[in-house]
Design a protein around this motif. Structure first.
Motif, mmCIF file in Angstrom:
data_model
loop_
_atom_site.group_PDB
_atom_site.id
_atom_site.type_symbol
_atom_site.label_atom_id
_atom_site.label_comp_id
_atom_site.label_asym_id
_atom_site.label_seq_id
_atom_site.Cartn_x
_atom_site.Cartn_y
_atom_site.Cartn_z
ATOM 1 N N THR A 139 30.789 39.814 35.871
ATOM 2 C CA THR A 139 30.838 38.766 36.895
ATOM 3 C C THR A 139 32.088 37.903 36.759
ATOM 4 O O THR A 139 32.415 37.418 35.678
ATOM 5 C CB THR A 139 29.600 37.853 36.798
ATOM 6 O OG1 THR A 139 28.425 38.651 36.936
ATOM 7 C CG2 THR A 139 29.619 36.793 37.893
ATOM 8 N N VAL A 140 32.782 37.723 37.856
ATOM 9 C CA VAL A 140 33.921 36.806 37.910
ATOM 10 C C VAL A 140 33.414 35.452 38.388
ATOM 11 O O VAL A 140 32.875 35.344 39.498
ATOM 12 C CB VAL A 140 35.010 37.330 38.860
ATOM 13 C CG1 VAL A 140 36.058 36.259 39.120
ATOM 14 C CG2 VAL A 140 35.664 38.577 38.287
ATOM 15 N N PRO A 141 33.548 34.408 37.579
ATOM 16 C CA PRO A 141 33.101 33.077 38.008
ATOM 17 C C PRO A 141 34.025 32.508 39.068
ATOM 18 O O PRO A 141 35.234 32.764 39.057
ATOM 19 C CB PRO A 141 33.166 32.255 36.717
ATOM 20 C CG PRO A 141 34.205 32.939 35.889
ATOM 21 C CD PRO A 141 34.114 34.403 36.215
ATOM 22 N N ILE A 142 33.466 31.720 39.985
ATOM 23 C CA ILE A 142 34.280 31.129 41.048
ATOM 24 C C ILE A 142 34.333 29.611 40.928
ATOM 25 O O ILE A 142 34.693 28.918 41.881
ATOM 26 C CB ILE A 142 33.764 31.540 42.442
ATOM 27 C CG1 ILE A 142 32.288 31.206 42.610
ATOM 28 C CG2 ILE A 142 34.035 33.016 42.683
ATOM 29 C CD1 ILE A 142 31.783 31.419 44.028
ATOM 30 N N ASP A 143 33.981 29.097 39.728
ATOM 31 C CA ASP A 143 34.055 27.655 39.489
ATOM 32 C C ASP A 143 35.322 27.281 38.726
ATOM 33 O O ASP A 143 35.396 26.234 38.096
ATOM 34 C CB ASP A 143 32.816 27.176 38.722
ATOM 35 C CG ASP A 143 32.636 27.885 37.386
ATOM 36 O OD1 ASP A 143 33.467 28.768 37.051
ATOM 37 O OD2 ASP A 143 31.668 27.581 36.675
ATOM 38 N N GLU A 144 36.328 28.172 38.773
ATOM 39 C CA GLU A 144 37.612 27.986 38.098
ATOM 40 C C GLU A 144 37.464 27.957 36.580
ATOM 41 O O GLU A 144 38.309 27.404 35.872
ATOM 42 C CB GLU A 144 38.338 26.739 38.629
ATOM 43 C CG GLU A 144 38.617 26.834 40.122
ATOM 44 C CD GLU A 144 39.384 25.657 40.682
ATOM 45 O OE1 GLU A 144 40.283 25.144 39.984
ATOM 46 O OE2 GLU A 144 39.089 25.242 41.825
ATOM 47 N N GLN A 145 36.420 28.593 36.095
ATOM 48 C CA GLN A 145 36.242 28.783 34.652
ATOM 49 C C GLN A 145 36.998 30.042 34.238
ATOM 50 O O GLN A 145 36.777 31.121 34.773
ATOM 51 C CB GLN A 145 34.755 28.912 34.315
ATOM 52 C CG GLN A 145 34.470 29.140 32.851
ATOM 53 C CD GLN A 145 32.977 29.267 32.566
ATOM 54 O OE1 GLN A 145 32.153 28.825 33.346
ATOM 55 N NE2 GLN A 145 32.644 29.894 31.461
ATOM 56 N N SER A 146 37.882 29.914 33.275
ATOM 57 C CA SER A 146 38.727 31.041 32.864
ATOM 58 C C SER A 146 37.935 32.087 32.093
ATOM 59 O O SER A 146 36.885 31.795 31.512
ATOM 60 C CB SER A 146 39.893 30.533 32.004
ATOM 61 O OG SER A 146 40.701 29.645 32.738
ATOM 62 N N PHE A 147 38.451 33.308 32.084
ATOM 63 C CA PHE A 147 37.817 34.383 31.325
ATOM 64 C C PHE A 147 38.903 35.301 30.765
ATOM 65 O O PHE A 147 40.049 35.304 31.233
ATOM 66 C CB PHE A 147 36.823 35.176 32.183
ATOM 67 C CG PHE A 147 37.420 35.896 33.359
ATOM 68 C CD1 PHE A 147 37.772 37.236 33.285
ATOM 69 C CD2 PHE A 147 37.612 35.227 34.571
ATOM 70 C CE1 PHE A 147 38.304 37.904 34.374
ATOM 71 C CE2 PHE A 147 38.159 35.883 35.673
ATOM 72 C CZ PHE A 147 38.496 37.227 35.577
ATOM 73 N N THR A 148 38.543 36.047 29.748
ATOM 74 C CA THR A 148 39.439 37.037 29.156
ATOM 75 C C THR A 148 38.788 38.410 29.256
ATOM 76 O O THR A 148 37.603 38.537 29.577
ATOM 77 C CB THR A 148 39.752 36.710 27.683
ATOM 78 O OG1 THR A 148 38.514 36.641 26.952
ATOM 79 C CG2 THR A 148 40.490 35.386 27.562
ATOM 80 N N ILE A 149 39.582 39.444 28.968
ATOM 81 C CA ILE A 149 39.116 40.821 29.071
ATOM 82 C C ILE A 149 39.412 41.541 27.754
ATOM 83 O O ILE A 149 40.561 41.529 27.296
ATOM 84 C CB ILE A 149 39.810 41.550 30.236
ATOM 85 C CG1 ILE A 149 39.408 40.901 31.571
ATOM 86 C CG2 ILE A 149 39.482 43.035 30.243
ATOM 87 C CD1 ILE A 149 40.146 41.469 32.774
ATOM 88 N N PRO A 150 38.415 42.156 27.133
ATOM 89 C CA PRO A 150 38.661 42.924 25.905
ATOM 90 C C PRO A 150 39.749 43.975 26.118
ATOM 91 O O PRO A 150 39.855 44.569 27.189
ATOM 92 C CB PRO A 150 37.306 43.572 25.623
ATOM 93 C CG PRO A 150 36.301 42.665 26.255
ATOM 94 C CD PRO A 150 36.979 42.145 27.502
#
Length: 304
Positions: A139-150
């Protein structure tokens, strides 16, 4: 960070297979100073071995064959695609996933709205379960919360919801939701460089503006030159903004906005086959050059 342009055209590519407007006809016949282009997609990496693919166009097989770096050949069957991020669920951004079925399971990142479309109106996720279980959806968050990818070292991603419409096939086509379309702010945590990628940037909204101002490169919607381009050329009846695209020309167009940005390199992508900027010696291309705005082309590399 290396950003490789796999495809730079809008839906249908350039030339479009069934189009005889002067742009497509001219490039097909070799009478225009213009380069053919496949449909919009980019790949991003920091090590030239592990790549994030943004969108999977119907031209994906040809795009991958033209880009040997994305095939590291470490095993008998291999790919450098560590993950795929969908910015929307449009046909020209997702259909190529079917061509990657031999590589399943693949990690696919998308919003809840895109997931809904790709499991109902255009259920390619469901179809692909028959190949090694299909996609591993994240899931890609749309609240401008950053994420990383293994496997993708040193990159951080932030999705920014953009106002837009879902595709014509979508169950909620006439009821827009947050997450139908996103831009992605990509940061290299080693070099502190960044790019903002939004091939469907149809409006400059207040929450989007800070990302455009602080980034080192904007790679944004170049679909149309005129607001009424489709009407003027006789190929359709809708205006640019009606279908979610900000035209380049006009007092409130993309050029006028990009002129307000002093920091980033400015590049247009997702260019429709009717757009005169595809013609390299056109007045419109010269105007972009005068404003220090570039036009993406297939095979282009951006190093940040």
């Amino acid at each position: 960070m290396r950003i490789h342009i796999l495809g730079s055209a809008a839906g249908g590519g350039f030339p479009q297979w069934n189009c005889n407007y002067k742009n497509s006809k001219g490039v097909r016949e070799g009478t225009l100073h213009a380069k053919p282009r496949t449909q919009s997609s980019i790949a991003v990496s920091t090590d030239n071995e592990h790549w994030v693919l943004f969108n999977t166009s119907p031209d994906i097989r040809a795009q991958l064959l033209s880009f040997p770096d994305i095939q590291p050949a470490r095993t008998l069957r291999d790919t450098g695609i560590s993950a795929i991020i969908f910015v929307d669920s449009q046909i020209d951004h997702t259909t190529g996933l079917l061509m990657l079925r031999e590589g399943m399971p693949l990690n696919v990142y998308c919003t809840d709205m895109v997931y809904q479309d790709l499991t109902t109106g255009f259920p390619i996720f469901n179809m692909l379960t028959h190949w090694n279980g299909g996609v591993n959806r994240h899931t890609v968050p749309i609240d401008e919360q950053s994420f990383t990818i293994p496997e993708i070292n040193h990159l951080r991603f932030t999705a920014i919801a953009l106002s837009s419409k879902a595709p014509p096939y979508s169950p909620h086509r006439d009821q827009p939701h947050l997450g139908d379309n996103i831009g992605v702010y990509i940061e290299d945590l080693q070099t502190q460089k960044s790019v903002f990628y939004a091939p469907g940037l149809g409006a400059i909204e207040a929450h989007v503006l800070p990302y455009l101002q602080k980034t080192d490169c904007v790679l944004v919607d170049g679909t149309f030159w005129h607001e009424d381009e489709l009407i003027h050329t006789g190929v359709a009846t809708k205006r640019a903004r009606e279908i979610g695209h900000l035209p380049q020309s006009g007092e409130d167009g993309m050029i006028a906005f990009l002129d307000t940005l002093s920091k980033p390199r400015k590049i247009l992508i997702h260019i429709n086959n009717t757009n005169p900027i595809l013609i390299e010696d056109s007045a419109e291309r010269a105007e972009l050059t005068a404003h220090h705005i570039e036009v993406a082309e297939d095979g282009m590399d951006i190093i940040l």
